[in-house]
Design a protein around this motif. Sequence first.
Motif, PDB file in Angstrom:
ATOM      1  N   MET A 181      41.130  39.454  37.018  1.00 51.01           N
ATOM      2  CA  MET A 181      39.700  39.334  37.308  1.00 51.01           C
ATOM      3  C   MET A 181      39.209  40.520  38.128  1.00 51.01           C
ATOM      4  O   MET A 181      38.133  41.061  37.864  1.00 51.01           O
ATOM      5  CB  MET A 181      39.419  38.031  38.054  1.00 51.01           C
ATOM      6  N   LEU A 182      39.988  40.920  39.123  1.00 53.95           N
ATOM      7  CA  LEU A 182      39.598  42.064  39.942  1.00 53.95           C
ATOM      8  C   LEU A 182      39.541  43.351  39.121  1.00 53.95           C
ATOM      9  O   LEU A 182      38.643  44.180  39.314  1.00 53.95           O
ATOM     10  CB  LEU A 182      40.566  42.230  41.110  1.00 53.95           C
ATOM     11  N   ALA A 183      40.469  43.523  38.190  1.00 55.04           N
ATOM     12  CA  ALA A 183      40.456  44.707  37.328  1.00 55.04           C
ATOM     13  C   ALA A 183      39.233  44.703  36.428  1.00 55.04           C
ATOM     14  O   ALA A 183      38.629  45.752  36.183  1.00 55.04           O
ATOM     15  CB  ALA A 183      41.731  44.764  36.490  1.00 55.04           C
ATOM     16  N   ALA A 184      38.851  43.543  35.925  1.00 57.93           N
ATOM     17  CA  ALA A 184      37.669  43.459  35.078  1.00 57.93           C
ATOM     18  C   ALA A 184      36.402  43.792  35.872  1.00 57.93           C
ATOM     19  O   ALA A 184      35.530  44.513  35.377  1.00 57.93           O
ATOM     20  CB  ALA A 184      37.554  42.066  34.467  1.00 57.93           C
ATOM     21  N   TYR A 185      36.300  43.287  37.082  1.00 60.26           N
ATOM     22  CA  TYR A 185      35.139  43.626  37.907  1.00 60.26           C
ATOM     23  C   TYR A 185      35.112  45.102  38.262  1.00 60.26           C
ATOM     24  O   TYR A 185      34.052  45.716  38.334  1.00 60.26           O
ATOM     25  CB  TYR A 185      35.125  42.784  39.187  1.00 60.26           C
ATOM     26  N   ALA A 186      36.276  45.696  38.489  1.00 59.09           N
ATOM     27  CA  ALA A 186      36.334  47.123  38.816  1.00 59.09           C
ATOM     28  C   ALA A 186      35.903  47.982  37.629  1.00 59.09           C
ATOM     29  O   ALA A 186      35.330  49.057  37.810  1.00 59.09           O
ATOM     30  CB  ALA A 186      37.738  47.510  39.246  1.00 59.09           C
ATOM     31  N   ASP A 187      36.173  47.506  36.400  1.00 52.39           N
ATOM     32  CA  ASP A 187      35.771  48.233  35.196  1.00 52.39           C
ATOM     33  C   ASP A 187      34.355  47.872  34.746  1.00 52.39           C
ATOM     34  O   ASP A 187      33.921  48.289  33.675  1.00 52.39           O
ATOM     35  CB  ASP A 187      36.738  47.941  34.056  1.00 52.39           C
ATOM     36  N   LEU A 188      33.654  47.090  35.559  1.00 51.27           N
ATOM     37  CA  LEU A 188      32.273  46.661  35.277  1.00 51.27           C
ATOM     38  C   LEU A 188      32.141  45.923  33.949  1.00 51.27           C
ATOM     39  O   LEU A 188      31.228  46.135  33.173  1.00 51.27           O
ATOM     40  CB  LEU A 188      31.317  47.859  35.310  1.00 51.27           C
ATOM     41  N   ARG A 189      33.088  45.025  33.692  1.00 49.45           N
ATOM     42  CA  ARG A 189      32.991  44.165  32.512  1.00 49.45           C
ATOM     43  C   ARG A 189      33.202  42.717  32.953  1.00 49.45           C
ATOM     44  O   ARG A 189      33.765  42.452  33.996  1.00 49.45           O
ATOM     45  CB  ARG A 189      33.987  44.570  31.436  1.00 49.45           C
ATOM     46  N   PHE A 190      32.701  41.809  32.136  1.00 49.15           N
ATOM     47  CA  PHE A 190      32.780  40.398  32.493  1.00 49.15           C
ATOM     48  C   PHE A 190      34.195  39.879  32.233  1.00 49.15           C
ATOM     49  O   PHE A 190      34.734  40.076  31.143  1.00 49.15           O
ATOM     50  CB  PHE A 190      31.761  39.587  31.677  1.00 49.15           C
TER      51      PHE A 190
END
Length: 74
Positions: A21-30
């Motif tokens: 989840m943190l990686a997805a937020y860092a890549d600006l994707r849901f």
Amino acid sequence: MTTDYLMTIGLVVGLFSIPAMLAAYADLRFPRGPMAAFILSAATIALAWVLHPGGYSFAELPNVVVRVIADILN
């Protein structure tokens, strides 16, 4: 012993979904996949908690995980 397996699976899936989840937020994707895994993890932990006679205590959780790992290795 089945509830021990459910609890361990829920804890492991939940543990691995948090960095995703943190990686997805860092890549600006849901984080659709990691969020689904986290919800599945929470549901599995809740099911194990309800089905276990007397419930689980937080102090008992490390012993549960070790019992499951020992059972798998033997």
